[in-house]
Design a protein around this motif. Structure first.
Motif, short mmCIF file in Angstrom:
data_model
loop_
_atom_site.label_atom_id
_atom_site.label_comp_id
_atom_site.label_asym_id
_atom_site.label_seq_id
_atom_site.Cartn_x
_atom_site.Cartn_y
_atom_site.Cartn_z
N ARG A 36 4.35 1.32 8.48
CA ARG A 36 3.71 2.63 8.52
C ARG A 36 4.26 3.43 9.69
O ARG A 36 4.34 2.95 10.80
N ASP A 39 2.58 10.21 11.66
CA ASP A 39 2.73 11.43 10.86
C ASP A 39 3.03 12.66 11.70
O ASP A 39 3.06 13.77 11.21
N GLN A 145 -1.49 5.87 16.57
CA GLN A 145 -0.96 5.44 15.28
C GLN A 145 -0.06 4.21 15.41
O GLN A 145 0.65 3.85 14.49
N VAL A 213 -3.54 2.07 -3.75
CA VAL A 213 -2.45 2.85 -3.15
C VAL A 213 -1.39 3.17 -4.20
O VAL A 213 -0.76 4.24 -4.17
N TYR A 216 -3.28 6.01 -6.20
CA TYR A 216 -3.58 7.18 -5.37
C TYR A 216 -2.72 7.12 -4.11
O TYR A 216 -2.96 6.32 -3.20
N ARG A 217 -1.73 7.96 -4.06
CA ARG A 217 -0.71 7.90 -3.02
C ARG A 217 -1.29 7.99 -1.61
O ARG A 217 -0.80 7.33 -0.69
N HIS A 218 -2.35 8.79 -1.43
CA HIS A 218 -2.89 9.01 -0.09
C HIS A 218 -4.14 8.18 0.19
O HIS A 218 -4.90 8.47 1.12
N ALA A 219 -4.36 7.13 -0.59
CA ALA A 219 -5.50 6.25 -0.36
C ALA A 219 -5.32 5.53 0.97
O ALA A 219 -4.20 5.16 1.34
N PRO A 220 -6.40 5.32 1.74
CA PRO A 220 -6.27 4.58 3.00
C PRO A 220 -5.78 3.16 2.76
O PRO A 220 -6.11 2.54 1.74
#
Length: 448
Positions: A36, A39, A145, A213, A216-220
């Protein structure tokens, strides 16, 4: 909130000294497996290769800010320096203090991530809630992050564990001891069911989250770097076969990333603890790690390496060499024809060199000089391989002969116990620069 029964006037630097020292026996602080990226709105990131680690002489990881939230504990585990019956200095951080330390040390490049564990303060739920609050503040309020590895507290509310998993990169629950019998004897307040329940919760959460994920691309993301555990080796009488069977079972049934093996260090006097006249069993720990590598990357199974008739590893040879010597009927292997899994079983051929062999031989037959350039350790492999039907030297495929020659090849082993120290390196240990206390405070940008 009243975080601790310890001295509330203690400075954060004093707490740091106590709680980094209290965390030094926890070895399960790897950070690989997550890619990860930040951002751009916060501080830090973590890439697939993981945190850049440094290691002390005894192999302990020192690159993360490795601390306990508190060394207060309601439990009385006989092997633990922080057990409730011990008269040791006690301290507890607040969530904000952990956040400040992490951010200030990260900004100054002292660390690249956080490893956070804890004693049990008041109750598992109370402690797990404090850990969740700490991670929530660090992620949401301080916009950190970077990499975070947190220990889940056995017996804590499952929803607290689940919510914490969305804030951490890796989670771990210490198995503590290899068997339930050992746990009952040395840690009577802990129960195997309470340890395995959150382990299963994390495993299922990771599996479900991967599907979410994907849709849903932006799922936590839930615990993207997976989970690990740790076993203390040598405090109870289990043999190596039992320990490796437990590890194999954990990999198979709980999808763990790593099992860590921590040589028992005698920090308490107790009639139920073993005497260690030779110091911690570091060579045994070393052999277990070598065997664990074979389970995870080389396709071996625990019952191939050991069995009930031969329950302990050879102290003179590494587990792969020992297996090969007991199965000489499989050798020599022709490197220009053997498949990848067969090559992995040859002493001196690792994962990368096996991959290179498979790739390189597409262009023609390989010779021993080619294998040397590829990275094969020929001083180990030469007894087990042929190139185009020929061995490197005239040699005997005979156990005693090969054993004598392998023993002449020095293996890098852990340092002798007599020359070891169990002081965890601090964030400021440097042979070239030893700042004074006030300079450390100034460097961290804190007023105490």
């Amino acid at each position: 909130m009243d975080y601790s029964i310890a001295d509330r006037q203690m400075s954060i630097m004093d707490k740091l000294g106590i709680l980094t020292d209290a965390a030094k026996y926890d070895v399960a602080c790897t950070s690989s497996g997550n890619e990860r990226k930040g951002d751009g709105t916060g501080m830090g990131n973590t890439i697939k290769a993981g945190i850049c680690h440094s290691f002390s002489g005894d192999g302990r990881c020192i690159s993360l800010l490795k601390i306990l939230f508190t060394n207060e504990c309601i439990y009385d585990c006989k092997y633990c320096v922080n057990r409730c019956s011990n008269d040791v200095p006690r301290a507890s951080f607040t969530p904000d203090e952990v956040c400040r330390l992490t951010i200030e040390f990260y900004r100054r490049n002292y660390i690249e991530g956080l490893f956070l564990s804890s004693g049990i303060l008041y109750s598992p739920d109370y402690t797990m809630e404090l850990l969740y609050q700490t991670l929530y503040k660090l992620r949401r309020e301080y916009n950190f992050q970077g990499y975070i590895h947190v220990k889940a507290i056995p017996g804590a509310n499952q929803e607290l564990v689940r919510m914490t998993g969305f804030l951490a990169d890796r989670m771990s629950i210490n198995l503590e001891l290899p068997t339930a019998e050992g746990l009952k004897k040395l840690a009577p307040n802990k129960h195997r069911k309470n340890i395995l329940t959150p382990m299963r919760l994390i495993q299922n959460g990771i599996a479900v989250n991967k599907n979410e994920v994907a849709v849903y691309r932006h799922a936590p993301v839930f615990v993207p770097a997976g989970q690990s555990t740790q076993m203390i080796i040598g405090a109870t009488p289990e043999n190596d076969y039992q320990i490796m069977s437990v590890a194999q079972n954990l990999y198979d049934k709980f999808s763990l990333k790593r099992v860590f093996y921590s040589a028992f260090v005698q920090v308490n006097e107790d009639k139920d603890l073993p005497a260690l006249p030779g110091g911690p069993p570091l060579l045994r720990e070393h052999r277990l790690y070598q065997a664990d590598w074979l389970l995870r990357f080389y396709g071996f199974r625990a019952d191939e390496l050991l069995d009930e008739k031969r329950p302990n590893f050879n102290v003179l040879l590494d587990p792969k060499e020992d297996w090969a010597l007991r199965h000489l009927e499989f050798f020599p292997v022709e490197v220009n024809r053997a498949d990848y899994q067969v090559l992995l079983r040859v002493p001196g051929i690792g994962v990368k060199s096996a991959q290179r062999i498979v790739k390189a031989r597409r262009n023609g037959n390989l010779c021993f000089e080619d294998l040397k350039r590829i990275g094969v350790v020929l001083k180990r492999a030469l007894y087990f391989i042929t190139c185009s039907g020929h061995m490197m030297y005239k040699t005997k495929i005979e156990e005693d002969y090969i054993t004598r020659n392998l023993l002449a090849v020095k293996e890098k082993l852990p340092a002798e116990a007599g020359g070891m120290t169990y002081r965890q390196l601090s964030l400021f240990d440097d042979v070239r620069f030893a700042p004074q206390r006030q300079e450390i405070r100034q460097a961290a940008g804190m007023a105490y």
